[in-house]
Design an enzyme around this catalytic site. Structure first.
Site, PDB file in Angstrom:
ATOM      1  N   TYR A  18      39.225  41.660 -51.190  1.00 32.50           N
ATOM      2  CA  TYR A  18      38.019  42.417 -51.547  1.00 32.50           C
ATOM      3  C   TYR A  18      37.630  42.225 -53.025  1.00 32.50           C
ATOM      4  CZ  TYR A  18      37.714  44.973 -47.096  1.00 32.50           C
ATOM      5  OH  TYR A  18      37.543  45.336 -45.780  1.00 32.50           O
TER       6      TYR A  18
ATOM      7  N   ASN B 159      35.888  52.886 -41.547  1.00 32.98           N
ATOM      8  CA  ASN B 159      34.824  52.470 -40.624  1.00 32.98           C
ATOM      9  C   ASN B 159      35.283  51.397 -39.637  1.00 32.98           C
ATOM     10  OD1 ASN B 159      34.876  50.380 -42.447  1.00 32.98           O
ATOM     11  ND2 ASN B 159      32.711  50.459 -42.970  1.00 32.98           N
TER      12      ASN B 159
ATOM     13  N   LYS C 151      40.574  47.660 -38.710  1.00 35.50           N
ATOM     14  CA  LYS C 151      41.174  48.291 -39.889  1.00 35.50           C
ATOM     15  C   LYS C 151      42.219  49.349 -39.508  1.00 35.50           C
ATOM     16  CE  LYS C 151      37.068  47.658 -42.847  1.00 35.50           C
ATOM     17  NZ  LYS C 151      36.154  48.366 -43.788  1.00 35.50           N
TER      18      LYS C 151
ATOM     19  N   HIS D  35      35.748  45.198 -39.990  1.00 38.12           N
ATOM     20  CA  HIS D  35      35.109  44.356 -41.004  1.00 38.12           C
ATOM     21  C   HIS D  35      34.597  43.114 -40.295  1.00 38.12           C
ATOM     22  CE1 HIS D  35      34.607  41.668 -44.482  1.00 38.12           C
ATOM     23  NE2 HIS D  35      35.184  40.759 -43.719  1.00 38.12           N
TER      24      HIS D  35
ATOM     25  N   GLU E  14      37.028  33.745 -45.799  1.00 40.08           N
ATOM     26  CA  GLU E  14      37.854  34.839 -45.272  1.00 40.08           C
ATOM     27  C   GLU E  14      38.803  34.343 -44.176  1.00 40.08           C
ATOM     28  OE1 GLU E  14      34.567  38.278 -46.414  1.00 40.08           O
ATOM     29  OE2 GLU E  14      35.016  37.932 -44.300  1.00 40.08           O
TER      30      GLU E  14
END
Ligand code: RTP
Ligand code: MG
Length: 140
Positions: A51, A114, A11, A117, A128
């Site tokens: 998302y 964080n 990310k 993913h 995905e």
């Protein structure tokens, strides 16, 4: 045990801190192979689509802001039990709860930032992967 593929993202909070290599090494050291990889700066539309499952959650706007704040490295990982193994190496969503030695314990800043993913099931992994990659971009 079956060879699986899963979808992974490094990310923006992590690419910004130059952690693409360090995180990829943690994934590879766990036995996962990178069979596709590219760097993207996702649009709001792409982030909202990716998302969509979270669109009613209170954190959705913040999630889209974070994911469009800089470049992301999207990857397909392949290996034995790749989906579960990737999530084990990632650690818990909230880095404060993540086990020692996991990517999130080592590198994540917060639950929103964080660092990584990873898909949570075979169906989400397939969807995905297809969201970001065409078949010819994946070289096993
Ligand atoms: P991921 O999907 O990113 O691999 O992580 P996950 O399964 O552990 O977490 P999930 O529940 O699917 O949530 C997706 C991402 O949304 C952000 N989030 N923020 N502020 C909050 O309370 C909150 N909760 C979740 C996280 O960045 C999480 O990775
Ligand atoms: Mg998730």
């Amino acid at each position: 045990m079956a060879i699986e593929r899963t979808f992974s993202m490094i990310k923006p909070d992590a690419t910004r801190r130059n952690l693409t290599g360090a995180i990829t090494k943690m994934l590879e050291d766990a036995g996962l192979s990178v069979v596709a990889s590219k760097r993207v700066w996702m649009s709001r539309r792409e982030a909202e689509g990716f998302y969509a499952v979270h669109k009613e959650r209170p954190f959705f706007g913040e999630l889209v802001d974070t994911m469009t704040s800089g470049p992301t490295v999207v990857q397909v990982l392949q290996g034995e039990n790749a989906i579960a193994k990737n999530r084990e190496v990632m650690g818990a969503t909230n880095p404060e709860s993540a086990d020692e030695g996991t990517i999130r314990k080592t590198h994540a800043l917060s639950i929103g930032e964080n660092s990584v993913h990873g898909s949570d099931a075979p169906e989400t992994a397939a969807a995905e992967i297809a969201y970001w990659f065409s078949d010819t971009e994946i070289v096993g």
